[in-house]
Motif scaffolding. Structure first.
Motif, mmCIF file in Angstrom:
data_model
loop_
_atom_site.group_PDB
_atom_site.id
_atom_site.type_symbol
_atom_site.label_atom_id
_atom_site.label_comp_id
_atom_site.label_asym_id
_atom_site.label_seq_id
_atom_site.Cartn_x
_atom_site.Cartn_y
_atom_site.Cartn_z
ATOM 1 N N GLY A 68 0.801 -1.149 0.025
ATOM 2 C CA GLY A 68 0.028 -0.114 -0.084
ATOM 3 C C GLY A 68 0.706 1.194 0.066
ATOM 4 N N SER A 69 2.050 0.946 0.525
ATOM 5 C CA SER A 69 3.068 2.224 0.809
ATOM 6 C C SER A 69 3.630 2.825 -0.707
ATOM 7 C CB SER A 69 3.755 2.163 1.601
ATOM 8 O OG SER A 69 3.200 1.996 3.047
ATOM 9 N N ARG A 71 3.818 2.812 -5.181
ATOM 10 C CA ARG A 71 2.970 3.223 -6.334
ATOM 11 C C ARG A 71 2.698 1.839 -6.882
ATOM 12 N NH1 ARG A 71 7.154 7.403 -8.828
ATOM 13 N NH2 ARG A 71 8.450 5.843 -7.693
ATOM 14 N N ALA A 72 1.443 1.833 -7.390
ATOM 15 C CA ALA A 72 0.868 0.576 -7.981
ATOM 16 C C ALA A 72 1.951 -0.238 -9.111
ATOM 17 C CB ALA A 72 -0.497 0.863 -8.786
ATOM 18 N N THR A 75 4.032 -2.819 -7.121
ATOM 19 C CA THR A 75 3.283 -3.527 -6.252
ATOM 20 C C THR A 75 3.962 -5.031 -6.151
ATOM 21 O OG1 THR A 75 1.406 -2.307 -6.428
ATOM 22 C CG2 THR A 75 1.050 -4.403 -5.097
ATOM 23 N N HIS A 242 -0.073 3.800 -3.261
ATOM 24 C CA HIS A 242 -1.177 3.413 -3.977
ATOM 25 C C HIS A 242 -2.504 3.407 -3.320
ATOM 26 C CE1 HIS A 242 -0.733 -0.670 -4.189
ATOM 27 N NE2 HIS A 242 -1.705 -0.936 -4.735
ATOM 28 N N SER A 243 -2.525 2.545 -2.129
ATOM 29 C CA SER A 243 -3.662 2.133 -1.387
ATOM 30 C C SER A 243 -3.600 2.242 0.082
ATOM 31 C CB SER A 243 -3.724 0.728 -1.751
ATOM 32 O OG SER A 243 -5.108 -0.041 -0.892
ATOM 33 N N SER A 245 -5.906 1.467 2.092
ATOM 34 C CA SER A 245 -6.792 0.331 2.472
ATOM 35 C C SER A 245 -5.471 -0.348 2.844
ATOM 36 C CB SER A 245 -7.562 -0.181 1.663
ATOM 37 O OG SER A 245 -8.533 0.929 1.268
ATOM 38 N N LEU A 246 -4.732 -0.670 1.870
ATOM 39 C CA LEU A 246 -3.749 -1.867 2.320
ATOM 40 C C LEU A 246 -2.845 -1.602 3.407
ATOM 41 C CD1 LEU A 246 -2.537 -3.093 -1.259
ATOM 42 C CD2 LEU A 246 -4.052 -4.036 0.411
ATOM 43 N N TYR A 471 -2.594 -5.312 -11.014
ATOM 44 C CA TYR A 471 -3.900 -5.258 -10.957
ATOM 45 C C TYR A 471 -4.115 -4.863 -12.470
ATOM 46 C CZ TYR A 471 -2.889 -3.369 -6.206
ATOM 47 O OH TYR A 471 -2.669 -3.427 -4.973
ATOM 48 N N TYR A 473 -7.158 -3.248 -14.585
ATOM 49 C CA TYR A 473 -8.218 -2.228 -14.094
ATOM 50 C C TYR A 473 -9.316 -2.060 -15.080
ATOM 51 C CZ TYR A 473 -4.386 -0.273 -11.015
ATOM 52 O OH TYR A 473 -3.586 0.151 -10.162
ATOM 53 N N GLU A 495 -1.470 0.159 -16.049
ATOM 54 C CA GLU A 495 -1.641 1.013 -14.847
ATOM 55 C C GLU A 495 -2.170 2.420 -15.306
ATOM 56 O OE1 GLU A 495 0.787 2.856 -11.023
ATOM 57 O OE2 GLU A 495 1.766 2.333 -13.039
#
Length: 503
Positions: A68-69, A71-72, A75, A242-243, A245-246, A471, A473, A495
């Motif tokens: 989460g810390s 960038r996507a 990941t 990017h997250s 939530s994570l 991911y 998208y 992305e």
């Protein structure tokens, strides 16, 4: 017992059988006593195994926090490094690390038994203890990986992870946790203690968090900041993960795992501190340790929330999560020997330590995507100092018995010896990790094995090194309907923000 009664009756029917009867009765008591001993071993082993599982679950927390810390586009890379820490750490800690850390009898500097777990199990060194210590070793390696995220070659992760878990970290843990270690508070009776107190780093503010944080500090300094982290005028530019939530998920998983990290460091629970049948025992100390851990982390999170609000004008959940983890890292040293009220002080100060070190990092253009060096290194060092100030005499003598009159916390009336020993601890850990890991990262840099190319960094390592983004998208129907990525095959995993030319 019916068989015992029949045998006893036969012995008592004749004259001169008193000795035989006594032997039979004592033999039955010995059998029952041995069964209680076996049960105690089983309880302690189960407790330690469960604690090991909790600490290992922290790897999932690290993985989510790291994912989460960043960038996507990076990941998959950071997730893979977390898996690598566990796998490589298992092999090298099995081959060398555990022996260097706890191989006894040995010298005061490094262990020299149990290579490849030979001569195990034996009293005090069973397989649950190895598993627990391995989970600690890979935690230290995971800390370092966060400092150098988004710009490091995969081969560098392999090399440093093996070196850290197989040699650097085990030597430090031998110094402070082995009964043979020169600075251990639990050193063998008859061996002198450092400043007559030894070092109380109960669960590893120094041994784990400072080691991982300082290793990350040197890696990030040698590697340099990520592209775009500072503009041409030298001003800090946020490269946000990017997250959120994570990050929150990872924080809660780490919080949960810390109940194995700190209370589990007792390694046994079936031990009484007072008269038989009283509430005073290791089980109570385990509970107190869980409470001090909870309070320190919670207060650090709240302090960070309001501190960053005053600085930035925002209520930032990422900052709160990092502050909370900083409080946990700080209390880890003294969690078992301080009162709950002292843990509140620990958490409050640790939040400002983290905020201060982050300000220094921005000033000197130091880039650590997860604030790992500031959080684990800085707050871990504060935790070492905190313990030397607030360790309570009663708790110190319970947790580290057999040395009556040993020094305890300076502010608790125990004199300055423990404080002096802990200052030495900070200097020694910083020096050892700097010499070993700093040299390793410098050599990797000179051999062009440390940092990826600028082109790969801009495109993202998931695409250039791992075969695609983490991911998807846009689903297949969107592509067929001529959506914004219709010209891209689904397997490209494009992305947002990446143009066709970049792919």
């Amino acid at each position: 017992m019916s068989t015992c009664a029949a045998d006893l009756a036969n012995l008592l029917t004749g004259a001169g059988n008193a000795t035989g009867a006594a032997d039979l009765i004592c033999g039955q008591f010995d059998t029952v006593s041995n069964q209680f001993i076996d049960t105690g071993y089983a309880i302690d082993s189960t407790y330690l195994l469960f604690s090991a599982y909790l600490v290992f679950a922290m790897q999932l927390g690290f993985a989510m926090l790291c994912a989460g810390s960043v960038r996507a586009k990076n990941t998959m890379n950071i997730m893979l490094t977390n898996v690598l820490d566990a796998c490589a750490g298992a092999l090298f800690y099995y081959l060398f690390g555990f022996a260097f850390a706890f191989g006894s009898p040995s010298n005061a500097f490094i262990g020299k038994q149990f290579f490849g777990l030979q001569k195990m199990p034996e009293t005090g060194f069973d397989y649950p203890f190895f598993l627990y210590q391995w989970a600690f070793a890979i935690a230290a390696a995971g800390i370092t990986s966060g400092s150098i995220a988004e710009r490091t070659q995969f081969v560098a992760y392999l090399i440093y992870s093996a070196f850290l878990t197989g040699f650097v970290y085990p030597v430090v843990s031998h110094w402070f946790w082995s009964a043979d270690g020169w600075a251990s508070a639990g050193r063998n009776i008859g061996e002198p203690l450092l400043f007559k107190s030894g070092v109380i780093d109960f669960a590893g503010s120094g041994v784990v968090h400072m080691v991982g944080g300082i290793a990350g500090l040197w890696a990030a300094l040698i590697e340099g900041p990520r592209i775009g982290r500072f503009d041409h005028a030298g001003r800090s530019v946020a490269l946000r993960g990017h997250s959120a939530s994570l990050v929150v998920l990872g924080t809660f998983l780490l919080w949960f795992g810390w109940y194995g990290f700190n209370p589990g460091s007792f390694t046994i629970i079936d031990k009484s501190y007072g008269p038989s049948g009283s509430i005073h025992g290791q089980w109570s100390a385990v509970g107190r340790t869980a409470v001090t851990t909870t309070l320190a982390g919670s207060i650090a999170g709240l302090t960070t929330l309001f501190g960053k609000r005053l600085q930035t004008g925002h209520w930032n959940v990422i900052d709160v999560c990092n502050g909370l983890l900083g409080g946990f890292a700080a209390i880890t040293s003294g969690c078992s020997v301080v009162d709950p009220w002292a843990a509140i002080i620990c958490g409050f100060v640790s939040a400002w330590v983290l905020i201060g070190f982050n300000a220094l990092a921005a000033k000197f253009k130091y880039d650590d995507p997860l604030e790992a060096a500031q959080l684990h290194g800085g707050c871990g060092a504060w935790g070492i100092i905190f313990t030397s100030l607030f360790a309570r005499e009663k708790y110190v003598n319970e947790v580290y018995p057999g040395r009556p009159g040993r020094p305890y916390g300076l502010f608790m009336g125990g004199g300055g010896r423990l404080f002096g020993a802990h200052l030495v601890t900070i200097l020694v850990i910083f020096g050892w990790v700097s010499i070993t890991m700093g040299t390793l990262f410098f050599l990797l840099h000179k051999l062009n094995l440390l940092r990826i190319s600028a082109e790969d960094e801009m495109a993202g390592m998931d695409l250039t090194r791992h075969g695609g983004f983490a991911y998807v998208y846009n689903d297949e129907d969107d592509s067929k309907e001529g959506g914004p990525v219709a010209s891209f095959p689904l397997r490209s995993r494009v992305e947002p923000g990446v143009t066709p030319e970049q792919v």
